[in-house]
Design an enzyme around this catalytic site. Structure first.
Site, PDB file in Angstrom:
ATOM      1  CG  HIS A 148       7.937   0.535 -15.794  1.00  0.00           C
ATOM      2  ND1 HIS A 148       8.353   0.948 -14.546  1.00  0.00           N
ATOM      3  CD2 HIS A 148       6.692   1.073 -15.969  1.00  0.00           C
ATOM      4  CE1 HIS A 148       7.411   1.694 -13.980  1.00  0.00           C
ATOM      5  NE2 HIS A 148       6.407   1.799 -14.831  1.00  0.00           N
ATOM      6  CG  HIS A 222       2.690  -0.218 -12.937  1.00  0.00           C
ATOM      7  ND1 HIS A 222       1.481   0.442 -13.056  1.00  0.00           N
ATOM      8  CD2 HIS A 222       3.640   0.680 -13.309  1.00  0.00           C
ATOM      9  CE1 HIS A 222       1.698   1.664 -13.484  1.00  0.00           C
ATOM     10  NE2 HIS A 222       3.004   1.848 -13.643  1.00  0.00           N
ATOM     11  CD  GLU A 360       4.387   2.629 -10.461  1.00  0.00           C
ATOM     12  OE1 GLU A 360       5.429   2.354 -11.102  1.00  0.00           O
ATOM     13  OE2 GLU A 360       3.656   3.604 -10.735  1.00  0.00           O
TER      14      GLU A 360
END
Length: 397
Positions: A148, A222, A360
């Site tokens: 991420h 998320h 996601e």
């Protein structure tokens, strides 16, 4: 928010056909006859002397979404129950201090509740990739890989807000300029993420980004969902449909092998609505690696050049349905495997394993290192643009 009969909703789930066939189309009274959605803001705390705001978006029927300028976090999505009482259906924290302290691997949490993540969502193997002959290094923060966006991704930034109004919607545009070299990524990336709530029960998220040097980009949200309510327990009884015949298997560090495997005959088959908990404990190597579901599915785009159905989840207890459409090629389904009961949510409940799930929408994990995957490369003069629609509906008792 669209209201369906229980028979309609359960039949739709069983058939794998949505309660709403197309995002943005209401099946109840005409949205033009309802009051326009409203938006307000309040201070939510400070980081380094910068004020973080919480924006509250309210649509007809009482659907309420709260978004923070810190990390672009969806802090809550409140949906009225059958008696009109609001129920929060996403996992989150009550205070800014909790988000700063617990919402990333470096802080001991690693949950990313509700956050915008980038520059590169999901994993990059060993944090390295090569672009136009140059090799770049992103800080590693997950089993020797970058997750991420590295140790200080977009989830930790305070975004600049702008309010947008439409005749049947209200929006919050968030902007962040990531300087050249931030987290090791090349190029100055100017990013815009816009949340729009409308009277049809849709929360739409649109990303737009441009760069002054070639770079790689993969942006997503998320949010963890629990359609029965964020304090209600695990989501194993939710029925999930993923409109995907293939997935990207991973190695022991959760990096894709490069294959696209069929889901049929495996625990990864959600082509028909299946309870999240039905097969999560099977002794499948992919499930064992992630301690549950934590994989990328290849969205079946069909003939669509725009939004395509990616996923649908139904909670039979409450009758709530979440339908996800996207222009992205993949969707990471994560069943909340690493929630351990150490984090206390907005309602005062300790979040345990699988108290929420994430969908996601994204490019594929580690795509910078797999030429056969959809390209994540963005060059000067090009525009990165993707849209995801989260449709919320409730069946009548």
């Amino acid at each position: 928010m669209t209201s369906l009969s229980r028979r309609q909703a359960l039949a739709a789930a069983a058939a794998g056909v949505g309660a709403m066939a197309t995002p943005g189309v209401a099946t109840a009274a005409s949205p033009s006859r309802r009051p326009a959605p409203a938006i307000s803001r309040e201070a939510f705390g400070q980081i380094g002397g910068v004020t973080v705001y919480r924006y509250t978006l309210v649509a007809s029927g009482g659907l309420t979404v709260r978004i923070l300028t810190y990390g672009g976090i969806v802090q809550s999505v409140q949906v009225p129950d059958g008696r009109g009482r609001p129920v929060d259906i996403v996992l989150g924290f009550a205070t800014l201090d909790d988000y700063v302290a617990h919402n990333s691997p470096e802080a001991g949490g690693g949950v990313y509740f509700g956050a915008l993540v980038g520059r590169y969502a999901n994993r990059i193997a060993k944090g390295t990739f090569t672009l136009d002959g140059a090799t770049y290094q992103v800080p590693v923060n997950n089993n020797g890989n970058a997750l991420h966006g590295g140790t200080a991704g977009f989830d930790k930034k305070v975004w600049t807000p702008t309010v947008e109004h439409g005749p049947d919607s209200v929006g919050l545009r968030l902007e962040y300029v990531s300087p050249d070299g931030e987290m090791g990524f090349p190029g100055t990336l100017t990013t815009r993420a816009t949340y729009t709530l409308d009277n049809s029960g849709n929360l739409t998220l649109t990303f737009r980004a441009t760069t002054d040097r070639p770079t790689v980009v993969n942006l997503t949200n998320h949010t963890y969902w629990n359609l029965a309510g964020e304090s209600s327990g695990d989501v194993y009884g939710h029925l999930l449909h993923l409109d995907a015949d293939r997935y990207t298997p991973v190695d022991g560090t959760q990096i894709p092998t490069g294959e696209l495997l069929s889901v049929h005959g495996t625990p990864m088959d959600f082509t028909r609505p299946t309870a999240i908990g039905a097969r999560v404990a099977q002794a499948d190597p992919q499930l064992m690696t992630g301690q549950g579901y934590d994989l990328n599915w290849v969205v079946d785009q069909g003939r669509s050049a725009g939004l395509a159905l990616a996923a649908r989840a139904v909670d039979p207890r409450s009758g709530r349905t979440l339908t996800v459409w996207t222009t992205q090629p993949g969707v990471q389904f994560y069943s909340g495997n690493f929630l351990t009961g150490t984090l206390v949510g907005t309602g005062g409940t300790a979040y345990r394993q699988s108290y929420g799930f994430a969908l996601e929408t994204q490019n594929f994990p580690d795509a910078p290192n797999h030429a056969a995957f959809p390209s994540p490369v963005l060059r000067p003069g090009e525009v990165y643009q993707h849209t995801t629609v989260y449709g919320l509906s409730t069946m009548r008792p």
